[in-house]
Design a protein around this motif. Structure first.
Motif, mmCIF file in Angstrom:
data_model
loop_
_atom_site.group_PDB
_atom_site.id
_atom_site.type_symbol
_atom_site.label_atom_id
_atom_site.label_comp_id
_atom_site.label_asym_id
_atom_site.label_seq_id
_atom_site.Cartn_x
_atom_site.Cartn_y
_atom_site.Cartn_z
ATOM 1 N N LEU A 55 0.827 -1.206 0.000
ATOM 2 C CA LEU A 55 0.000 0.000 0.000
ATOM 3 C C LEU A 55 0.864 1.260 0.000
ATOM 4 O O LEU A 55 0.496 2.278 -0.603
ATOM 5 C CB LEU A 55 -0.924 0.012 1.213
ATOM 6 C CG LEU A 55 -2.031 -1.056 1.258
ATOM 7 C CD1 LEU A 55 -2.831 -0.929 2.543
ATOM 8 C CD2 LEU A 55 -2.957 -0.957 0.044
ATOM 9 N N ARG A 56 1.998 1.193 0.659
ATOM 10 C CA ARG A 56 2.896 2.348 0.724
ATOM 11 C C ARG A 56 3.831 2.421 -0.478
ATOM 12 O O ARG A 56 4.693 3.295 -0.546
ATOM 13 C CB ARG A 56 3.712 2.284 2.022
ATOM 14 C CG ARG A 56 2.871 2.497 3.273
ATOM 15 C CD ARG A 56 3.631 2.126 4.528
ATOM 16 N NE ARG A 56 2.864 2.460 5.737
ATOM 17 C CZ ARG A 56 3.187 2.032 6.955
ATOM 18 N NH1 ARG A 56 4.243 1.249 7.144
ATOM 19 N NH2 ARG A 56 2.442 2.374 7.994
ATOM 20 N N ARG A 57 3.673 1.502 -1.424
ATOM 21 C CA ARG A 57 4.450 1.461 -2.666
ATOM 22 C C ARG A 57 5.953 1.350 -2.392
ATOM 23 O O ARG A 57 6.781 1.908 -3.113
ATOM 24 C CB ARG A 57 4.131 2.681 -3.539
ATOM 25 C CG ARG A 57 2.639 2.872 -3.781
ATOM 26 C CD ARG A 57 2.347 3.792 -4.942
ATOM 27 N NE ARG A 57 2.860 5.127 -4.764
ATOM 28 C CZ ARG A 57 2.253 6.091 -4.101
ATOM 29 N NH1 ARG A 57 1.101 5.849 -3.508
ATOM 30 N NH2 ARG A 57 2.779 7.300 -4.026
ATOM 31 N N GLN A 58 6.282 0.588 -1.384
ATOM 32 C CA GLN A 58 7.684 0.396 -1.028
ATOM 33 C C GLN A 58 8.328 -0.737 -1.804
ATOM 34 O O GLN A 58 9.541 -0.785 -1.933
ATOM 35 C CB GLN A 58 7.797 0.130 0.484
ATOM 36 C CG GLN A 58 7.385 1.319 1.345
ATOM 37 C CD GLN A 58 7.265 0.959 2.813
ATOM 38 O OE1 GLN A 58 7.056 -0.196 3.173
ATOM 39 N NE2 GLN A 58 7.391 1.965 3.669
ATOM 40 N N ALA A 76 -5.012 3.948 7.282
ATOM 41 C CA ALA A 76 -4.406 5.256 7.015
ATOM 42 C C ALA A 76 -3.730 5.301 5.654
ATOM 43 O O ALA A 76 -3.673 6.356 5.012
ATOM 44 C CB ALA A 76 -3.397 5.591 8.113
ATOM 45 N N ALA A 77 -3.192 4.161 5.190
ATOM 46 C CA ALA A 77 -2.453 4.138 3.924
ATOM 47 C C ALA A 77 -3.363 4.045 2.702
ATOM 48 O O ALA A 77 -2.942 4.354 1.579
ATOM 49 C CB ALA A 77 -1.472 2.958 3.917
ATOM 50 N N GLN A 98 -1.630 -2.489 13.167
ATOM 51 C CA GLN A 98 -1.466 -2.749 11.736
ATOM 52 C C GLN A 98 -2.737 -2.412 10.969
ATOM 53 O O GLN A 98 -2.679 -1.846 9.872
ATOM 54 C CB GLN A 98 -1.084 -4.208 11.514
ATOM 55 C CG GLN A 98 0.344 -4.540 11.926
ATOM 56 C CD GLN A 98 0.621 -6.026 11.902
ATOM 57 O OE1 GLN A 98 -0.242 -6.847 12.235
ATOM 58 N NE2 GLN A 98 1.817 -6.405 11.494
ATOM 59 N N ARG A 99 -3.890 -2.738 11.552
ATOM 60 C CA ARG A 99 -5.152 -2.398 10.891
ATOM 61 C C ARG A 99 -5.307 -0.883 10.755
ATOM 62 O O ARG A 99 -5.768 -0.380 9.727
ATOM 63 C CB ARG A 99 -6.336 -2.986 11.656
ATOM 64 C CG ARG A 99 -6.485 -4.481 11.492
ATOM 65 C CD ARG A 99 -7.848 -4.958 11.956
ATOM 66 N NE ARG A 99 -8.028 -6.372 11.667
ATOM 67 C CZ ARG A 99 -8.451 -6.852 10.503
ATOM 68 N NH1 ARG A 99 -8.721 -6.010 9.514
ATOM 69 N NH2 ARG A 99 -8.598 -8.151 10.313
ATOM 70 N N ALA A 100 -4.909 -0.149 11.792
ATOM 71 C CA ALA A 100 -4.981 1.310 11.726
ATOM 72 C C ALA A 100 -4.042 1.843 10.658
ATOM 73 O O ALA A 100 -4.378 2.785 9.927
ATOM 74 C CB ALA A 100 -4.634 1.911 13.092
ATOM 75 N N ALA A 101 -2.856 1.253 10.545
ATOM 76 C CA ALA A 101 -1.893 1.696 9.539
ATOM 77 C C ALA A 101 -2.396 1.399 8.133
ATOM 78 O O ALA A 101 -2.208 2.202 7.207
ATOM 79 C CB ALA A 101 -0.540 1.021 9.784
#
Length: 318
Positions: free
Chosen positions: A156-159, A262-263, A256-259
């Motif tokens: 999701l963060r495109r890392q 947020a992403a 982790q669910r919150a992150a």
């Protein structure tokens, strides 16, 4: 520790295009460990795939099955699943008809069996190749071990990049999940499937050989006006799947669910850009309902205006 004698490997190729199939099979025939069987599911292709496959009959343990109905055009994951179900080995490597593997890939998988980590999903590092087979780039490396939720977050963060052809999984996990997860055009289906298959044990990365993913081989990552609406729908279904509190697929902690939540907005708008898709007010309401927050009319208008301007520019470019 000796490898468990009960572990076997099916290399599964849902096939339709003949262009690079021989290159894919040649890379499998070049494996230093040939202890596997190749299953090719011909999705009622208009091409003579048997003519491509036949020369490899004395180099590989092959099973070619031609399906009478082409279902890949309306449900690509259904084609993946039915081809996987041609096999009965304990491990599955979902390969493709246009990618290639380094010669040591199967040996690296076998060497990892019986270790202390009992992950049901293993994966190779990857590179991108062009239509000519030349390396264009090495992708960001996966960590040695990763939880399903951390894998989703990294995506999701495109890392990091991830491709279907890099992953092996157990049949036990496949049966437990009920098959790979289907979204339109299989867009986001691989990420969701690997997370679901991995479960609490996470994903293990195999050291050494790489798998080469071919860009430009007619794959769905290439922008296509005909697929815009289906990709937009897939993005929304994936968001709904990720935020479904009723399934334990991610085995995610509250943090982790919150992150993940947020992403998602930034990821969603970026993926719409990749798909060259416009967004409708109804799509925005659907996204907001999942996230529990407004997603912004200015985002919708700005995104759509940029996409339309780029399309007009592309049409008038000499």
């Amino acid at each position: 520790m000796p490898n468990p004698p009960t572990e076997s490997l099916a290399v599964v190729i849902p096939a339709y295009k003949p262009d690079y199939l021989a290159a894919a099979l040649d890379s499998l025939a070049a494996q230093t460990d040939r202890g596997f069987r190749v299953y090719i599911g011909d999705d009622a292709s208009p091409h003579d795939l048997a003519a491509v496959v036949q020369p490899f009959a004395d180099r590989l343990d092959l099973r070619l099955h031609r399906f009478e109905e082409n279902i890949g055009r309306r449900d690509l994951v259904a084609q993946w699943n039915r081809t996987i179900r041609l096999s009965d080995e304990t491990w599955v490597w979902l390969f493709s008809d246009d990618d290639v593997a380094d010669p040591g890939c199967v040996a690296a998988w076998r060497a990892a069996l019986g270790g202390s980590n009992q992950a049901e999903v293993m994966r190779f590092q990857t590179r991108i190749i062009g239509a000519d087979g030349r390396e264009e780039r090495r992708n960001e490396p996966h960590p040695e071990f990763e939880s399903a939720a951390d894998f989703i977050l990294a995506r999701l963060r495109r890392q990091r990049r991830s491709y279907a052809c890099e992953v092996l999984f157990t049949r036990r996990a496949f049966d437990r999940v009920g098959g790979l997860i289907s979204f339109p055009l299989a867009w986001c289906s691989d990420d969701a499937s690997w997370a679901a298959l991995a479960g609490p044990a996470g994903l293990r990365t195999l050291a050494g050989p790489l798998v080469s993913w071919r860009y430009g081989g007619g794959n769905l990552s290439v922008p296509d006006p005909a697929s815009r609406a289906a990709k937009r729908e897939a993005l929304l279904r994936y968001v709904e799947w990720l935020l479904n509190e009723d399934h334990p697929a991610l085995a995610a902690t509250p943090a982790q669910r919150a992150a993940i939540r947020a992403a998602l907005p930034s990821w969603f708008w970026h993926q719409l850009h990749v798909a060259d898709a416009l967004v409708r007010p109804s799509d925005l309401r659907r996204l907001a309902a999942q996230l529990g927050q407004p997603c912004g009319l200015r985002h919708l208008l700005g995104h759509n205006l940029r996409r339309l301007a780029q399309r007009i520019k592309a049409q008038v470019r000499p």
